[in-house]
Design a protein around this motif. Structure first.
Motif, PDB file in Angstrom:
ATOM      1  N   UNK A  34       0.844  -1.181   0.000  1.00 17.79           N
ATOM      2  CA  UNK A  34       0.000   0.000   0.000  1.00 17.79           C
ATOM      3  C   UNK A  34       0.883   1.236   0.000  1.00 17.79           C
ATOM      4  N   UNK A  35       0.268   2.387  -0.126  1.00 15.20           N
ATOM      5  CA  UNK A  35       1.021   3.645  -0.099  1.00 15.20           C
ATOM      6  C   UNK A  35       1.684   3.871   1.254  1.00 15.20           C
ATOM      7  N   UNK A  36       1.136   3.268   2.311  1.00 15.38           N
ATOM      8  CA  UNK A  36       1.677   3.492   3.649  1.00 15.38           C
ATOM      9  C   UNK A  36       2.844   2.565   3.987  1.00 15.38           C
ATOM     10  N   UNK A  37       3.181   1.609   3.122  1.00 23.53           N
ATOM     11  CA  UNK A  37       4.309   0.713   3.388  1.00 23.53           C
ATOM     12  C   UNK A  37       5.609   1.497   3.291  1.00 23.53           C
ATOM     13  N   UNK A  38       6.486   1.304   4.277  1.00 27.46           N
ATOM     14  CA  UNK A  38       7.747   2.052   4.292  1.00 27.46           C
ATOM     15  C   UNK A  38       8.934   1.113   4.148  1.00 27.46           C
ATOM     16  N   UNK A  39      10.110   1.701   4.027  1.00 28.17           N
ATOM     17  CA  UNK A  39      11.295   0.897   3.781  1.00 28.17           C
ATOM     18  C   UNK A  39      11.781   0.169   5.021  1.00 28.17           C
ATOM     19  N   UNK A  40      11.375   0.590   6.220  1.00 22.19           N
ATOM     20  CA  UNK A  40      11.745  -0.143   7.427  1.00 22.19           C
ATOM     21  C   UNK A  40      11.110  -1.532   7.425  1.00 22.19           C
ATOM     22  N   UNK A  41       9.857  -1.593   7.019  1.00 28.50           N
ATOM     23  CA  UNK A  41       9.177  -2.890   6.909  1.00 28.50           C
ATOM     24  C   UNK A  41       9.809  -3.770   5.851  1.00 28.50           C
ATOM     25  N   UNK A  42      10.200  -3.171   4.722  1.00 28.42           N
ATOM     26  CA  UNK A  42      10.858  -3.941   3.667  1.00 28.42           C
ATOM     27  C   UNK A  42      12.181  -4.527   4.144  1.00 28.42           C
ATOM     28  N   UNK A  43      12.922  -3.771   4.923  1.00 25.57           N
ATOM     29  CA  UNK A  43      14.192  -4.269   5.446  1.00 25.57           C
ATOM     30  C   UNK A  43      13.968  -5.505   6.308  1.00 25.57           C
ATOM     31  N   UNK A  44      12.967  -5.455   7.173  1.00 23.94           N
ATOM     32  CA  UNK A  44      12.665  -6.606   8.022  1.00 23.94           C
ATOM     33  C   UNK A  44      12.223  -7.802   7.196  1.00 23.94           C
ATOM     34  N   UNK A  45      11.408  -7.562   6.166  1.00 23.74           N
ATOM     35  CA  UNK A  45      10.928  -8.648   5.307  1.00 23.74           C
ATOM     36  C   UNK A  45      12.102  -9.322   4.596  1.00 23.74           C
ATOM     37  N   UNK A  46      13.016  -8.538   4.041  1.00 22.77           N
ATOM     38  CA  UNK A  46      14.143  -9.115   3.315  1.00 22.77           C
ATOM     39  C   UNK A  46      15.148  -9.779   4.251  1.00 22.77           C
ATOM     40  N   UNK A  47      15.310  -9.243   5.458  1.00 21.67           N
ATOM     41  CA  UNK A  47      16.159  -9.921   6.442  1.00 21.67           C
ATOM     42  C   UNK A  47      15.598 -11.307   6.749  1.00 21.67           C
ATOM     43  N   UNK A  48      14.281 -11.393   6.927  1.00 16.95           N
ATOM     44  CA  UNK A  48      13.651 -12.683   7.208  1.00 16.95           C
ATOM     45  C   UNK A  48      13.783 -13.648   6.053  1.00 16.95           C
ATOM     46  N   UNK A  49      13.589 -13.155   4.820  1.00 23.95           N
ATOM     47  CA  UNK A  49      13.707 -14.030   3.657  1.00 23.95           C
ATOM     48  C   UNK A  49      15.136 -14.538   3.501  1.00 23.95           C
ATOM     49  N   UNK A  50      16.120 -13.654   3.677  1.00 27.98           N
ATOM     50  CA  UNK A  50      17.513 -14.046   3.493  1.00 27.98           C
ATOM     51  C   UNK A  50      17.963 -15.043   4.558  1.00 27.98           C
ATOM     52  N   UNK A  51      17.499 -14.883   5.776  1.00 33.80           N
ATOM     53  CA  UNK A  51      17.972 -15.753   6.849  1.00 33.80           C
ATOM     54  C   UNK A  51      17.222 -17.078   6.929  1.00 33.80           C
ATOM     55  N   UNK A  52      15.933 -17.095   6.610  1.00 36.24           N
ATOM     56  CA  UNK A  52      15.158 -18.327   6.767  1.00 36.24           C
ATOM     57  C   UNK A  52      14.974 -19.098   5.469  1.00 36.24           C
ATOM     58  N   UNK A  53      15.102 -18.456   4.329  1.00 34.79           N
ATOM     59  CA  UNK A  53      14.871 -19.124   3.056  1.00 34.79           C
ATOM     60  C   UNK A  53      13.398 -19.272   2.729  1.00 34.79           C
ATOM     61  N   UNK A  54      12.560 -18.470   3.360  1.00 37.06           N
ATOM     62  CA  UNK A  54      11.126 -18.543   3.072  1.00 37.06           C
ATOM     63  C   UNK A  54      10.828 -17.861   1.737  1.00 37.06           C
ATOM     64  N   UNK A  55       9.632 -18.054   1.261  1.00 35.83           N
ATOM     65  CA  UNK A  55       9.173 -17.395   0.053  1.00 35.83           C
ATOM     66  C   UNK A  55       8.313 -16.217   0.459  1.00 35.83           C
ATOM     67  N   UNK A  56       8.486 -15.099  -0.246  1.00 29.86           N
ATOM     68  CA  UNK A  56       7.679 -13.913   0.035  1.00 29.86           C
ATOM     69  C   UNK A  56       6.970 -13.486  -1.243  1.00 29.86           C
ATOM     70  N   UNK A  57       5.748 -12.980  -1.079  1.00 25.65           N
ATOM     71  CA  UNK A  57       4.953 -12.529  -2.211  1.00 25.65           C
ATOM     72  C   UNK A  57       4.439 -11.128  -1.906  1.00 25.65           C
ATOM     73  N   UNK A  58       4.728 -10.208  -2.798  1.00 24.31           N
ATOM     74  CA  UNK A  58       4.257  -8.831  -2.665  1.00 24.31           C
ATOM     75  C   UNK A  58       3.092  -8.636  -3.626  1.00 24.31           C
ATOM     76  N   UNK A  59       1.924  -8.392  -3.079  1.00 27.20           N
ATOM     77  CA  UNK A  59       0.730  -8.175  -3.882  1.00 27.20           C
ATOM     78  C   UNK A  59       0.581  -6.679  -4.144  1.00 27.20           C
ATOM     79  N   UNK A  60       0.256  -6.289  -5.365  1.00 26.10           N
ATOM     80  CA  UNK A  60       0.101  -4.887  -5.780  1.00 26.10           C
ATOM     81  C   UNK A  60       1.398  -4.096  -5.601  1.00 26.10           C
ATOM     82  N   UNK A  61       2.481  -4.631  -6.113  1.00 26.34           N
ATOM     83  CA  UNK A  61       3.784  -3.972  -5.991  1.00 26.34           C
ATOM     84  C   UNK A  61       3.769  -2.581  -6.601  1.00 26.34           C
ATOM     85  N   UNK A  62       2.969  -2.378  -7.638  1.00 25.80           N
ATOM     86  CA  UNK A  62       2.946  -1.083  -8.321  1.00 25.80           C
ATOM     87  C   UNK A  62       2.321   0.024  -7.482  1.00 25.80           C
TER      88      UNK A  62
END
Length: 176
Positions: A34-62
């Motif tokens: 959403x428009x309210x998503x910030x880069x702090x949340x993205x950092x946490x999401x990518x840290x989790x993906x890189x460390x755990x090997x989980x799959x992440x899906x971003x809906x409405x990236x545009x």
């Protein structure tokens, strides 16, 4: 693995990713952008993906703001470069994170938005909402078009798997 899925709204893009993650036995975490998503949340999401090997899906990236899209592309490229180099750890925004190579990132776009590309040549290549995404984001993904399933073919395959040979007769009986 990095894949961007587009066009057709309600074509089952997210369901396709869910079935893939279930089939391969990976955890899938879905995030609605959403428009309210910030880069702090993205950092946490990518840290989790890189460390755990989980799959992440971003809906409405545009729907992300351009500044957040820039951070998104930077985080994606950092993780991908570490994977390509075969590193055991990746440096994400002042933290060193152990890298698990089985993670995947999927991005879905919302095509109900009106497309007005700043570059008309790009609109001819991708006649969808991906034409308004910046190049530094689209370069991070493999673009995959998802269309609505052909129900007749699905029923034929189902009937064939059950031992039925005369598809047309059974299909017509099912449709009546």
């Amino acid at each position: 693995m990095q894949i961007s899925l587009f066009p057709f709204q309600d074509s089952g893009k997210l369901e396709l990713v869910q079935e893939l993650s279930h089939s391969f036995g990976h955890a899938l975490y879905k995030f609605n952008c959403t428009k309210s998503m910030d880069y702090f949340g993205l950092q946490d999401i990518f840290r989790g993906m890189a460390s755990t090997g989980c799959w992440i899906a971003f809906n409405n990236l545009n729907s992300l703001e351009p500044s957040v899209l820039s951070v998104f592309a930077q985080l994606m490229s950092t993780v991908l470069e570490a994977l390509r180099a075969g590193k055991a750890a990746v440096h994400l925004q002042s933290d060193d994170v152990q890298l698990n190579p089985v993670g995947a990132c999927f991005a879905m776009t919302d095509n109900s938005l009106k497309v007005t590309a700043t570059n008309p040549d790009k609109l001819l290549i991708f006649p969808s909402v991906t034409s308004v995404l910046p190049d530094y984001v689209t370069r991070q993904f493999r673009m995959v078009a998802v269309s609505r399933p052909d129900l007749r073919l699905c029923v034929e395959v189902l009937l064939f798997s059950q031992g039925t040979w005369s598809f047309t007769i059974c299909f017509l009986e099912l449709m009546l």
